[in-house]
Design a protein around this motif. Structure first.
Motif, mmCIF file in Angstrom:
data_model
loop_
_atom_site.group_PDB
_atom_site.id
_atom_site.type_symbol
_atom_site.label_atom_id
_atom_site.label_comp_id
_atom_site.label_asym_id
_atom_site.label_seq_id
_atom_site.Cartn_x
_atom_site.Cartn_y
_atom_site.Cartn_z
ATOM 1 N N ILE A 180 44.003 9.378 68.291
ATOM 2 C CA ILE A 180 44.955 8.984 67.246
ATOM 3 C C ILE A 180 45.462 9.897 66.231
ATOM 4 O O ILE A 180 46.502 9.101 65.152
ATOM 5 N N ALA A 181 46.274 11.118 66.447
ATOM 6 C CA ALA A 181 46.846 11.784 65.953
ATOM 7 C C ALA A 181 48.490 11.171 65.781
ATOM 8 O O ALA A 181 49.121 10.666 67.106
ATOM 9 N N ARG A 182 49.738 10.946 64.946
ATOM 10 C CA ARG A 182 50.874 10.966 65.031
ATOM 11 C C ARG A 182 51.770 11.874 65.138
ATOM 12 O O ARG A 182 52.632 12.069 64.754
ATOM 13 N N SER A 183 51.493 12.855 66.139
ATOM 14 C CA SER A 183 52.519 13.911 65.403
ATOM 15 C C SER A 183 52.551 14.495 67.148
ATOM 16 O O SER A 183 51.012 15.190 68.098
ATOM 17 N N GLN A 240 56.173 26.626 74.552
ATOM 18 C CA GLN A 240 55.910 26.932 75.457
ATOM 19 C C GLN A 240 53.659 26.839 75.948
ATOM 20 O O GLN A 240 53.145 26.943 76.623
ATOM 21 N N ALA A 241 53.806 27.327 74.488
ATOM 22 C CA ALA A 241 53.091 27.821 73.852
ATOM 23 C C ALA A 241 51.527 25.821 74.092
ATOM 24 O O ALA A 241 51.944 25.304 72.742
ATOM 25 N N GLY A 242 50.855 26.176 74.820
ATOM 26 C CA GLY A 242 49.854 25.066 74.446
ATOM 27 C C GLY A 242 48.408 24.749 73.441
ATOM 28 O O GLY A 242 48.400 24.007 72.584
ATOM 29 N N GLN A 283 51.131 17.408 73.902
ATOM 30 C CA GLN A 283 51.814 16.721 74.864
ATOM 31 C C GLN A 283 50.653 17.323 76.048
ATOM 32 O O GLN A 283 50.170 17.716 77.210
ATOM 33 N N ALA A 284 50.018 19.068 75.769
ATOM 34 C CA ALA A 284 49.685 19.529 76.893
ATOM 35 C C ALA A 284 48.430 20.141 77.088
ATOM 36 O O ALA A 284 47.403 18.914 77.874
ATOM 37 N N TRP A 285 47.365 19.126 75.679
ATOM 38 C CA TRP A 285 46.226 18.222 76.128
ATOM 39 C C TRP A 285 46.366 17.015 76.753
ATOM 40 O O TRP A 285 45.171 16.737 77.937
#
Length: 396
Positions: free
Chosen positions: A150-153, A182-184, A239-241
Motif C-alpha cells: 500500500i506504500a505510495r513511494s 544500487q542499495a536495495g 522496487q527491490a522488494w
C-alpha cells in the motif's frame, strides 16, 4: 572514448596555453552563472506547492509512487508505545522539500492502538499523511508485506513501536538513497535505551536484540560475512522488494512465541538478486528495551527461535545443489562451536545468562535443518487441507 579528468586534460593541452587560467580555457564565460542557477534551491513556497501537488497525485492514484518516502510503524498492542514513535516522526527536521507519509500497520492488536492513531490523525499536519492499516495475520513479516503493497513511494522505512528515530532520520534516509541507487536496503545505527542495566557481557548478544553499532562511516554488508541489518530502522527500495521477495516467506509464521529470521530472509532475497545492502550511520535511532527483555526465560526463548531459523537463512545464499553438503558443513561447525563453548565456559555455559544464550543459539542452529523440514511438511499439509476445503465449498 574514456573521459579525462580535469587534471589529465590540463596536462594534455599545448604548452602555449599553460599560462591561461583553466576556468577561462575550459569553461564558457556564463557556465558558472548557469551552474549556480541550476543548483539554486527552489523558493520555499514553490517547494510546498510541489509537495501538495504530489500528495494530491498520490491520493488520486493510489497505485503510483508519487511520494519520496513512506515510514511504516508495525505494531502489536502498541497503545502505550506508539505515541512516542509518532512524536519522533512529527518532529523530523529538514523534510520541507520531501513528500512523505507515515503508515501505522496494526498487526491484529486487541488494545486501543486504532484509537491512538485516530486521535493523532485529528491533529496531524495535512502535508504529511498519517494512514492506518490493519493486518489480521499475526507476525511482523505479514505487516511489512502489507505495507509494501500500500506504500505510495519508492522508499519504505520500517520502525517498530519501540524505535525512536533521531530528528534527522527521514532526511538521512532519503539522502542515502539518492547517493546509493544500487542499495536495495540500508539499516540504521541503533543504540539501546535500557530501562534497567543489561547483564554483564551483554555486548556479545546485543545484535540479536536489534542493536547495531558499526562505526561512524557507511559500510556495505559483504555477502560472504553472513551479517545483515535487522528490520528495525531498515529502509528498503520498494522496487527491490517487489522484484526479489516472494509473497509468502518461509519464516513469516512464529517459531515458538514469536517470528524469527523473517527480516533476514527478506534482506537475503534482495542481496541474492544483486541489490546492495548498507549500514548508514547517519540514520540514528534509539531502541527502547524494557527490563522484561533481559529476563533469562525471555532471552533463552528468543535465541531458541533464532537458532531454529538458521538453516533457512543460511541456505538462501547457497545454490540449491549445494544444500546437502553445506548442511553437513554447517552442522559440523555448530558442533565445534558447542564443544569450544563448553570447554571455555564450563559451568558458566549454563549458569551465566549471556553464555547460556550463546549455547542455546548453537544447539538450536544444529537441529535447525530437522526443524525446518518438519515445519515445511506441516505447512504443506495445512495448504493441502485448505485447498480441499475450498474445492469442497466451491462445488454446486
Amino acid at each position: 572514448m574514456a573521459e579525462l579528468s580535469l587534471p589529465a586534460l590540463a596536462t594534455s593541452v599545448p604548452s602555449a596555453w599553460a599560462s591561461s587560467p583553466p576556468a577561462k580555457l575550459l569553461t564558457p564565460p556564463d557556465t558558472s552563472r548557469r551552474r549556480a542557477m541550476t543548483h539554486r534551491p527552489l523558493p520555499s513556497y514553490t517547494q510546498r506547492l510541489l509537495r501538495q501537488l504530489r500528495l494530491k497525485l498520490a491520493t488520486a492514484s493510489p497505485g503510483s509512487e508519487a511520494l519520496d518516502l513512506a515510514v511504516v510503524i508495525c505494531t502489536y498492542n502498541g497503545e502505550q508505545r506508539l505515541p512516542q514513535v509518532l512524536d519522533c516522526l512529527l518532529a523530523q527536521l529538514g523534510t520541507e522539500h520531501l513528500a512523505w507519509e507515515v503508515i501505522v500497520v496494526d498487526n491484529n492488536s486487541t488494545d486501543g492502538t486504532a484509537q491512538v492513531v485516530k486521535t493523532y490523525q485529528q491533529q496531524w499536519p495535512q502535508d504529511i499523511p498519517l494512514r492506518y492499516a490493519f493486518e489480521p495475520r499475526q507476525g511482523a513479516g505479514y505487516a511489512r508485506q502489507h505495507a509494501i503493497g500500500i506504500a505510495r513511494s519508492p522508499l519504505v522505512g520500517f520502525l517498530d513501536d519501540d524505535n525512536h528515530p533521531a530528528l534527522g532520520w527521514v532526511l538521512a534516509a532519503h539522502r542515502f538513497s539518492q547517493a546509493h541507487p544500487q542499495a536495495g536496503a540500508f539499516g540504521s545505527r541503533i543504540r539501546g535505551d535500557f530501562e534497567t542495566a543489561p547483564p554483564p557481557n551483554f555486548d556479545r548478544i546485543g545484535a540479536m536484540l536489534a542493536l547495531t553499532e558499526r562505526g561512524s562511516e557507511p559500510l556495505i554488508y559483504d555477502p560472504r560475512q553472513k551479517v545483515l541489518p535487522p528490520a528495525a530502522g531498515l529502509v528498503v527500495r520498494r522496487q527491490a522488494w517487489l522484484a526479489s521477495v516472494p509473497e509468502q516467506l518461509s519464516l513469516a509464521d512464529a517459531i515458538g512465541f514469536r517470528a524469527a529470521g523473517e527480516d533476514l530472509e527478506v534482506v537475503l532475497y534482495m542481496q541474492r538478486h544483486g541489490w546492495e545492502v548498507w549500514y548508514n550511520p547517519a540514520m540514528r535511532m534509539q531502541h527502547q528495551i524494557p527490563a522484561s527483555r533481559f529476563e533469562r526465560d525471555y532471552l533463552l526463548r528468543l535465541f531458541r527461535g533464532i537458532g531454529l531459523s538458521r538453516h533457512r537463512t543460511r541456505m538462501l545464499s547457497v545454490a540449491g545443489w549445494l544444500w546437502p553438503l553445506m548442511t553437513l558443513l554447517y552442522m559440523a561447525n555448530d558442533l565445534c562451536k558447542i564443544a569450544r563453548h563448553l570447554l571455555r565456559y564450563r559451568a558458566e555455559a549454563i549458569a551465566d545468562t549471556v553464555a547460556a544464550c550463546e549455547l542455546t543459539l548453537y544447539v538450536y542452529s544444529l537441529v535447525s535443518p530437522f526443524y525446518m523440514v518438519q515445519r515445511w511438511w506441516r505447512q504443506r499439509q495445512r495448504c493441502g487441507i485448505a485447498q480441499r476445503i475450498r474445492a469442497r465449498n466451491s462445488r454446486p
